[in-house]
Design a protein around this motif. Structure first.
Motif, PDB file in Angstrom:
ATOM      1  N   VAL A   1       0.891  -1.156   0.000  1.00 17.84           N
ATOM      2  CA  VAL A   1       0.000   0.000   0.000  1.00 17.84           C
ATOM      3  C   VAL A   1       0.934   1.211   0.000  1.00 17.84           C
ATOM      4  O   VAL A   1       1.837   1.302   0.845  1.00 17.84           O
ATOM      5  CB  VAL A   1      -0.932   0.024   1.222  1.00 17.84           C
ATOM      6  N   ILE A   2       0.747   2.095  -0.952  1.00 13.05           N
ATOM      7  CA  ILE A   2       1.569   3.293  -1.052  1.00 13.05           C
ATOM      8  C   ILE A   2       0.713   4.467  -0.600  1.00 13.05           C
ATOM      9  O   ILE A   2      -0.410   4.637  -1.080  1.00 13.05           O
ATOM     10  CB  ILE A   2       2.071   3.499  -2.490  1.00 13.05           C
ATOM     11  N   ILE A   3       1.245   5.230   0.355  1.00 12.60           N
ATOM     12  CA  ILE A   3       0.491   6.367   0.901  1.00 12.60           C
ATOM     13  C   ILE A   3       1.362   7.614   0.814  1.00 12.60           C
ATOM     14  O   ILE A   3       2.446   7.663   1.395  1.00 12.60           O
ATOM     15  CB  ILE A   3       0.112   6.130   2.378  1.00 12.60           C
ATOM     16  N   ASP A   4       0.895   8.606   0.056  1.00  8.94           N
ATOM     17  CA  ASP A   4       1.514   9.919   0.085  1.00  8.94           C
ATOM     18  C   ASP A   4       0.885  10.675   1.237  1.00  8.94           C
ATOM     19  O   ASP A   4      -0.338  10.873   1.278  1.00  8.94           O
ATOM     20  CB  ASP A   4       1.321  10.657  -1.240  1.00  8.94           C
ATOM     21  N   LEU A   5       1.717  11.058   2.191  1.00  9.49           N
ATOM     22  CA  LEU A   5       1.278  11.657   3.441  1.00  9.49           C
ATOM     23  C   LEU A   5       1.385  13.170   3.361  1.00  9.49           C
ATOM     24  O   LEU A   5       2.428  13.708   3.009  1.00  9.49           O
ATOM     25  CB  LEU A   5       2.162  11.126   4.578  1.00  9.49           C
ATOM     26  N   PHE A   6       0.278  13.837   3.708  1.00  9.75           N
ATOM     27  CA  PHE A   6       0.214  15.304   3.685  1.00  9.75           C
ATOM     28  C   PHE A   6      -0.213  15.821   5.042  1.00  9.75           C
ATOM     29  O   PHE A   6      -1.150  15.293   5.654  1.00  9.75           O
ATOM     30  CB  PHE A   6      -0.802  15.788   2.644  1.00  9.75           C
ATOM     31  N   ALA A   7       0.455  16.888   5.512  1.00 11.36           N
ATOM     32  CA  ALA A   7       0.033  17.590   6.723  1.00 11.36           C
ATOM     33  C   ALA A   7      -0.976  18.646   6.314  1.00 11.36           C
ATOM     34  O   ALA A   7      -0.795  19.350   5.310  1.00 11.36           O
ATOM     35  CB  ALA A   7       1.223  18.235   7.404  1.00 11.36           C
ATOM     36  N   VAL A   8      -2.030  18.781   7.099  1.00  9.09           N
ATOM     37  CA  VAL A   8      -3.035  19.815   6.860  1.00  9.09           C
ATOM     38  C   VAL A   8      -2.564  21.078   7.561  1.00  9.09           C
ATOM     39  O   VAL A   8      -2.327  21.082   8.770  1.00  9.09           O
ATOM     40  CB  VAL A   8      -4.422  19.377   7.375  1.00  9.09           C
ATOM     41  N   GLY A   9      -2.410  22.145   6.780  1.00 11.15           N
ATOM     42  CA  GLY A   9      -1.916  23.404   7.339  1.00 11.15           C
ATOM     43  C   GLY A   9      -2.976  24.467   7.318  1.00 11.15           C
ATOM     44  O   GLY A   9      -4.022  24.342   6.770  1.00 11.15           O
TER      45      GLY A   9
END
Length: 159
Positions: free
Chosen positions: A151-159
């Motif tokens: 499983v490939i997950i591009d992780l983003f922080a919510v700003g």
């Protein structure tokens, strides 16, 4: 009171890292009142990005319910270890769904373009590292894809 002419700040998404989560074959529990239950063990993987690098430990898994409408409800728990040896607990929930033919191709292990189905997660992180304390107080979104073994997950922080 806020008026519609003075909207609140629109959130931004800042790329943190790509998680490549290695997974085993599913263990099928069977049908329940909520749908088909299954467990998928997490066997390792890596984390690569400008703000977070390391590996995924071979500990944890993904408890899934495949609902009667075809939506997969995902609940994963596992650990990351940074290149500096700091450990991070991950609790990740999400949804995966799409046309029945696309979902069957995924189950068969075929390569399916991620834009052909919906797969997003909402990970939470827990760490005792003072350097990584920002993980404990930030919301994250994941844009994901399923391959035969990962499983490939591009992780983003919510700003």
């Amino acid at each position: 009171m806020m008026s519609s002419t003075n909207p609140l700040r629109t959130p931004t998404l800042d790329f943190i890292a790509r998680l490549t989560v290695d997974v085993a074959s599913p263990w099928e529990l069977g049908e329940s009142a909520h749908g088909q239950r299954r467990f998928i063990a997490i066997t390792g993987g890596d984390v690569a990005g400008e703000q977070l690098n390391g590996r995924i430990l071979a500990a944890g898994g993904d408890w899934q319910t495949i609902r009667t409408d075809g939506v997969a409800e995902l609940y994963a728990r596992y650990f990351l270890e940074t290149d500096d040896g700091e450990r991070i607990e991950v609790e990740n929930t999400g949804f995966r769904h799409g046309p029945a033919s696309v979902m069957q191709r995924l189950r068969d292990g075929e390569a399916v373009p991620p834009e052909d189905y919906y797969f997003h997660t909402a990970p939470r992180f827990f760490t005792t590292s003072t350097r990584l304390d920002w993980l404990n107080r930030t919301l994250f979104l994941g844009s994901a894809a399923r391959t035969r073994d990962n499983v490939i997950i591009d992780l983003f922080a919510v700003g």
